[in-house]
Design an enzyme around this catalytic site. Structure first.
Site, short mmCIF file in Angstrom:
data_model
loop_
_atom_site.label_atom_id
_atom_site.label_comp_id
_atom_site.label_asym_id
_atom_site.label_seq_id
_atom_site.Cartn_x
_atom_site.Cartn_y
_atom_site.Cartn_z
N ASP A 34 0.83 -1.20 0.00
CA ASP A 34 0.00 0.00 0.00
C ASP A 34 0.87 1.25 0.00
O ASP A 34 0.54 2.26 -0.65
CB ASP A 34 -0.91 0.02 1.23
N ASP A 38 0.80 4.21 -2.72
CA ASP A 38 0.55 5.60 -2.33
C ASP A 38 1.66 6.53 -2.84
O ASP A 38 1.38 7.68 -3.20
CB ASP A 38 0.43 5.72 -0.81
N SER A 83 -37.48 -1.41 -8.41
CA SER A 83 -37.23 -2.41 -7.37
C SER A 83 -37.75 -3.76 -7.86
O SER A 83 -38.49 -3.84 -8.84
CB SER A 83 -37.91 -2.01 -6.07
N LEU A 84 -37.38 -4.83 -7.17
CA LEU A 84 -37.81 -6.18 -7.55
C LEU A 84 -38.89 -6.68 -6.62
O LEU A 84 -38.93 -6.32 -5.44
CB LEU A 84 -36.62 -7.14 -7.52
N GLU A 114 -28.00 -14.81 -8.76
CA GLU A 114 -26.86 -14.02 -8.28
C GLU A 114 -27.06 -13.65 -6.82
O GLU A 114 -28.19 -13.58 -6.33
CB GLU A 114 -26.73 -12.73 -9.10
N LYS A 116 -27.47 -11.22 -3.77
CA LYS A 116 -28.05 -9.87 -3.63
C LYS A 116 -27.20 -9.10 -2.60
O LYS A 116 -27.34 -9.29 -1.40
CB LYS A 116 -29.50 -9.96 -3.17
N GLU A 171 -23.99 -2.36 -7.38
CA GLU A 171 -24.17 -2.14 -5.95
C GLU A 171 -22.83 -1.69 -5.36
O GLU A 171 -21.81 -2.37 -5.51
CB GLU A 171 -24.62 -3.44 -5.28
N CYS A 423 -12.62 8.35 30.54
CA CYS A 423 -11.81 8.55 31.73
C CYS A 423 -10.46 9.06 31.26
O CYS A 423 -9.81 8.41 30.45
CB CYS A 423 -11.64 7.25 32.52
#
Length: 671
Positions: A34, A38, A83-84, A114, A116, A171, A423
């Site tokens: 990473d 970067d 929508s379904l 598939e 969801k 999604e 605290c």
């Protein structure tokens, strides 16, 4: 640097970054760390800042987030994102199948099943292969333009492999691991926690500042084509294959069926396997495969007749809130925990649930004695998702958070912009004890044999008072032998483990010290950047914030910690005991004859003899690369106990599998 050189360098960097994006997101075989990634991104941004007209519309630098927006523009969907209809049981699926077959007559019917994904539905628009606009589903007809936020998601291609003009649907989601990491960071900062991965993904994408979305590990699965020009596909399965070739992430857990019984068996299998997935799903989507048949079946006013969403049975249960206890963590956060009447949920008995902070108790309106709905998703800690006030008897009582620390009696405070009570007494027994438990943990110094109970007993009996005292325990052998279940051999093993931990690299020490806001990744970044503890201790806030991954709050926390005489004394005692204070990094062995040389390896299940981090480091030393998911590119899967869907997928793809015993044998042979 002159313009021509800059143009060449920008193209070279962009090409390298996109290659590493593809290796990481599509092929699961990253070649660089990473930090190295970067650094490439920093170089590209610096050049594009100096030569802004050379920034291309698909530059990888656009993924880091631009300037905040004043508001989101509205976007009208060319094709509504409907929508379904829902199915909740086997009979609902069979009814759907009967309706479809009745409507298409004698034609053969195939279905695509598939997963969801439980996330936020998005629409992505491309013109001549370039990503130009992205929007939320909204009400199905009109959504919001979140293009800048979507550009920060690395699995969304900014340029396709073909210069097509199209719109796709998918999604956006947050994995379970990313969600837990985000909430842990927010809890340490005293910020409100997200309720679940879906809310965190949706909340991240609806931020007006794209840098916030960029800082969170969001991902996407693309599941369909809304509009396509210049290419012809005749079925949904063919469309998904095309999307993959264009560079989109398409979920691999999909199947085509022409038999409803086989389809139902597939759904039943995922009902059992879904807790083992690294992301949340809330059901299965079943679609008629043929586009011609989809057109013939058409739509109702609300949903297509050619698709249905099967919803898994909810992993929820109703029980009684019997009490709330509070505990003090290593950073001083006072955390309430719900004590529940034992209830069976997702195959386990649940007795406790996390409440995180006082605000959540108040928002939910919880009373002791309430009937509550408890949910458990995968390995995530159970949580109370609802109260049932209609079942109250009048005997329920409110809960009040303490005003003083239950461990040391100091007055609790709520710092500015934080939701947690804290605290702030540095001598609080809970802070010291929990801090030492954290220091010896596997993700920190990894001292085998020093579990929570042993550390707590050592502290309670006055044998240790700080983490530095651990490295002087060899002077108190008799005291160790007097501990419960501590014989000669146990003491020898413990002292040997403590001695071995002195050789750890700096990032483990830094993380182990428990500095507020400094997690394991930040500790590694700091250790790699500064090289040794002295340079970090002498660094100013300004110098620390020059590091991309480190923000001003973390920098202030570091400077404040190292300014405390008590912290300085602990570090000096650790140094005097011989604890390494320099960054070592992971030493990669050289040589083509290493057992894992050039291999892409996936770890799955629980290893009993070492932590996952230790296993990853061992694989790296022997030439291998560890990735998170199984694909055709995977060379080997190392399977521990309770290995789930990754092992099944490996067996299905014919990928070699090694158990923990075999893995340990390889390590011993190359020690």
């Amino acid at each position: 640097m002159d313009r021509l050189t800059a143009e060449t360098k920008i193209k070279e960097l962009a090409k390298r970054i996109e290659r590493h994006n593809r290796l990481y997101h599509e092929e699961d075989r990253p070649e660089i760390s990473d930090q190295e990634y970067d650094q490439l991104m920093r170089e590209l941004r610096e050049l594009e800042t100096s030569f802004p007209d050379l920034q291309s519309p698909d530059s990888p630098s656009l993924r880091v987030g631009g300037e905040p927006l004043p508001f989101f523009e509205k976007v009208v969907h060319k094709t509504p994102m409907l929508s379904l209809g829902n199915a909740f049981n086997e009979e609902d699926i069979r009814d759907f199948d009967r309706r479809v077959r009745q409507a298409v007559g004698s034609q053969a019917v195939r279905y695509v099943a598939e997963l969801k994904i439980d996330g936020l539905a998005v629409s992505l628009h491309y013109e001549n292969g370039l990503f130009v606009r992205g929007a939320t589903r909204g009400d199905g007809t009109t959504g919001e333009d979140i293009t800048q936020n979507l550009k920060t998601i690395r699995s969304i291609p900014l340029r396709l492999t073909k210069p097509l003009t199209l719109e796709v649907r998918g999604e956006a989601y947050m994995s379970k691991g990313a969600f837990e990491k985000l909430n842990k960071e927010r809890e340490e900062r005293g910020e409100a926690l997200f309720a679940n991965p879906r809310n965190s993904a949706a909340g991240s994408l609806r931020q007006l500042d794209p840098k916030i979305a960029a800082s969170r590990q969001l991902d996407t699965f693309i599941y369909g084509i809304g509009d396509l020009q210049g290419e012809t596909v005749e079925s949904h399965s063919e469309g998904l294959d095309l999307l993959e070739t264009l560079g989109f992430m398409v979920n691999q857990e999909r199947r085509v069926f022409d038999d409803v019984d086989e389809l139902l068996a597939f759904i039943a299998g995922w009902t059992e396997k879904r807790p083992h997935l690294p992301y949340e799903i809330d059901g299965m989507v079943i679609k008629v495969d043929s586009y011609a048949q989809q057109e013939e079946l058409g739509f109702t006013a609300k949903s297509p007749r050619w698709a249905i969403a099967y919803k898994f049975p909810a992993e929820e249960a109703v029980t009684i809130l019997e009490g709330i206890e509070v505990s003090v963590g290593r950073t001083g956060n006072v955390t309430p925990t719900a004590l529940l009447k034992p209830v069976s949920l997702a195959g386990t008995t649940v007795k406790r649930a996390s409440l995180h902070n006082e605000d959540i108790i108040r928002e939910k309106g919880l009373l002791i004695g309430d009937h509550v709905v408890v949910k458990k998703a995968g390995d995530i800690i159970p949580e109370i998702i609802a109260v049932l006030p209609e079942r109250r008897t009048g005997n329920e009582v409110p809960f009040a958070m303490p005003t003083h620390c239950p461990e040391c009696g100091s007055e609790l405070v709520r710092l500015e912009e934080e939701v947690a009570l804290r605290c702030i007494n540095p001598m609080c027994p809970a802070l010291i004890r929990e801090g030492m438990i954290h220091f010896v943990s596997r993700t920190a110094m990894n001292i085998d044999g020093l579990g929570e109970k042993v550390v707590a007993q050592l502290y309670r009996d006055g044998i240790i008072h700080s983490v530095a005292d651990l490295y002087y325990l060899h002077q108190q052998r008799d005291a160790l032998l007097g501990l419960e279940r501590m014989g000669e051999k146990s003491v020898d093993n413990l002292l040997a483990a403590i001695e071995a931990s002195k050789e750890n690299s700096l990032e483990r020490v830094l993380f182990g010290l428990g500095i507020r806001l400094v997690g394991a990744k930040a500790a590694r970044v700091l250790a790699e950047h500064f090289g040794n503890i002295d340079t970090i201790m002498q660094a100013s806030e300004e110098e620390i914030t020059q590091i991309d991954e480190i923000g001003p709050k973390m920098a202030a926390s570091l400077v404040n910690y190292f300014a405390q005489p008590q912290a300085q004394a602990v570090i000096e005692r650790l140094r005097a005991a011989g604890v390494n204070m320099e960054y070592k990094g992971i030493r990669i062995e050289s040589g083509a004859d290493l057992p894992f040389s050039g291999k892409t390896i996936v770890l799955t299940g629980t290893l009993t003899q070492m932590s996952r981090q230790e296993a990853e480091e061992a694989i790296a030393r022997l030439g291998g690369k560890v990735t998170g998911s199984v694909s055709k590119k995977t060379d080997l899967v190392i399977a521990g106990e309770k290995a789930g869907s990754k092992l099944e997928k490996a067996e299905k793809l014919g990928v070699a599998v090694m158990d923990e015993a075999g893995f340990l044998q390889v390590l011993e042979s190359n020690a």
